[in-house]
Design an enzyme around this catalytic site. Structure first.
Site, short mmCIF file in Angstrom:
data_model
loop_
_atom_site.label_atom_id
_atom_site.label_comp_id
_atom_site.label_asym_id
_atom_site.label_seq_id
_atom_site.Cartn_x
_atom_site.Cartn_y
_atom_site.Cartn_z
N CYS A 53 104.67 63.62 -23.18
CA CYS A 53 104.35 64.78 -22.75
C CYS A 53 105.65 65.62 -22.48
O CYS A 53 106.86 65.21 -22.16
CB CYS A 53 103.49 64.88 -21.35
SG CYS A 53 103.28 66.56 -20.75
N CYS A 136 98.54 68.57 -21.33
CA CYS A 136 98.58 67.52 -20.36
C CYS A 136 97.77 66.28 -21.05
O CYS A 136 96.90 66.34 -21.59
CB CYS A 136 97.66 68.28 -19.20
SG CYS A 136 97.60 67.03 -17.98
N GLN A 239 86.30 59.65 -7.47
CA GLN A 239 87.08 58.79 -7.95
C GLN A 239 87.56 59.65 -9.29
O GLN A 239 86.93 60.28 -9.83
CB GLN A 239 86.25 57.43 -8.67
CG GLN A 239 85.91 56.50 -7.54
CD GLN A 239 86.94 55.96 -6.54
OE1 GLN A 239 88.05 55.84 -6.89
NE2 GLN A 239 86.48 55.62 -5.42
N PHE A 266 82.59 54.30 5.04
CA PHE A 266 83.35 55.36 4.41
C PHE A 266 82.53 55.79 3.15
O PHE A 266 83.15 55.79 1.87
CB PHE A 266 84.76 55.38 4.17
CG PHE A 266 85.46 55.00 5.34
CD1 PHE A 266 86.18 55.99 6.26
CD2 PHE A 266 85.88 53.62 5.71
CE1 PHE A 266 86.85 55.79 7.44
CE2 PHE A 266 86.44 53.56 6.91
CZ PHE A 266 87.12 54.32 7.54
N CYS A 356 93.04 52.76 -1.89
CA CYS A 356 93.86 53.56 -2.88
C CYS A 356 95.35 53.46 -2.33
O CYS A 356 96.13 54.37 -2.54
CB CYS A 356 93.54 55.17 -2.98
SG CYS A 356 93.46 55.64 -0.93
#
Length: 398
Positions: A53, A136, A239, A266, A356
């Site tokens: 990139c 991107c 996600q 959760f 995470c």
């Protein structure tokens, strides 16, 4: 170490992305196998690739584009192993599952009006500067295709400040929530309608501090989870990639086996709840997400039993947990400290911990392991390609 005493070899990449030598020297944007001279100059080795990139390394969306696939996969594994080691733990860690390029279905971009032009993109690493992205390598092309039209739209809406633009790919197309700004007047409404019609937008909402206000939604917006269309509140948690979601779901289903009853803590919109072929108790503190899950499950008569419950203030008790054949828990980055104690003392046969944040996972895992649990395996998942953000699913058994 190399044979030259004036140089060191980068042996691993630290949690924040710097390369580290065996004697502890740090160097930014280095890969394992690079050599670091005494004057700080770097010679690239076999695992250093040319970042694809043009915005790297200025853009904060990626920190590790200079790593090849092998060294990036090793970084993901090492992030988890290092966090466990910090708690005196170890576990079998499987080969990481890495999401492909241009697969991110949700992202938050930042917009700023200055000098008669609109800057739109990710912020620079550790800075408030917005990088005006022209390409991107992580966003789904359907989302990136909206970047230039959004710049034009913001001009037509008389945008004159700084705002955040939350992009999500829903079943019906792009879902856009703009926070920190709300347009006014008939010309703005007409410009917004033309933009939405031209680009097939599923929904646009604005939040100027009083909550999201939907300005465009021709059809009810949904996201399909576990084969079930679920109503999608603006800027809901999902996600990051469908590929990563599938990998985590596969790991959860493998870990729980064939239980009759499962607790999903959760639960969110039901990413795992709706994929589990059993009776599922779903606890979630976000009312909008739980309402969406409840509506989807009720419409299809799925055996899901949702409860609006703040698991930080009112975690499940040991007696409640003991009623389930398996427990799935997917807490925010801060982990599940308040719930971990009861989980550790429970008699449920298996716990699946989706995380995470390797650091908070390792902290909670320590409490479980001290109470007699064992980490059977860990499946790393790299949904945030080329970033330092790592996710995982872990199976705990007695």
């Amino acid at each position: 170490m190399t044979s030259d005493p004036t140089t060191d070899t980068i042996v691993r990449v630290a949690a924040r992305g710097d390369g580290i030598t065996a004697d502890g020297r740090h160097a930014a944007f280095t890969a394992p196998g690079d050599t670091l001279a005494a004057d700080g100059s770097v010679t690239h080795g076999p695992h250093h690739q040319t970042p694809p990139c043009v915005h790297f390394p200025t853009c904060g969306g990626c920190q590790l584009q200079h790593l090849d696939d092998e060294s990036y996969s090793a970084f993901v594994t090492d992030r988890i192993a290092s966090a466990l080691d910090g708690q005196g733990l170890s576990a079998p860690i499987r080969t990481p599952h890495i999401s492909p390029v241009r697969s991110r279905r949700r992202a938050t971009l930042h917009a700023e009006a200055k000098g008669g032009r609109i800057t739109l993109g990710f912020t620079a690493e550790k800075a408030h500067l917005i990088v005006d992205i022209k390409e991107c390598w992580i966003l789904d092309p359907r989302l990136f295709a909206l970047v230039s039209p959004l710049r034009t739209l913001l001009k037509r809406l008389n945008f004159r400040r700084r705002a955040d633009i939350h992009l999500t790919l829903a079943d019906q197309g792009a879902d856009i929530l703009i926070t920190g700004f709300a347009p006014e007047g008939l010309p703005a409404a007409e410009a917004l309608t033309r933009f939405c019609e031209e680009h097939g937008i599923a929904r646009v909402a604005f939040d100027d501090g009083l909550g999201p206000e939907t300005r465009w939604e021709p059809d009810a917006v949904t996201i399909t989870l576990g084969g079930v269309p679920v109503p999608l509140p603006p800027a809901s948690f999902l996600q990051a990639t469908p590929d990563g979601e599938a990998a985590l779901t596969e790991a959860v289903l493998e870990a729980i086996g064939t239980p009759a009853t499962v607790a999903d803590l959760f639960a969110g919109l039901g990413t795992f709840t709706l994929a589990i072929p059993a009776k599922v108790y779903a606890a979630e503190g976000a009312r909008d997400a739980l309402t969406a899950l409840k509506a989807a499950a009720h419409r299809l008569q799925r055996p899901v039993f949702p409860e609006h419950r703040d698991l930080y203030r009112r975690p499940l008790t040991v007696a409640e947990l003991d009623r389930f054949d398996a427990v799935v828990i997917d807490p925010p980055r801060s982990g599940a400290r308040e719930q971990a104690g009861a989980l550790a003392a429970s008699k449920t046969p298996v716990i699946v911990y989706v995380s995470c944040n390797p650091a908070s996972f390792a902290r909670d895992a320590k409490e479980l392991c001290d109470a007699g649990w064992r980490i059977d395996w860990i499946q790393p998942v790299g949904q945030f390609l080329w970033s330092t953000h790592v996710e995982l699913a872990a199976k705990f058994v007695r």
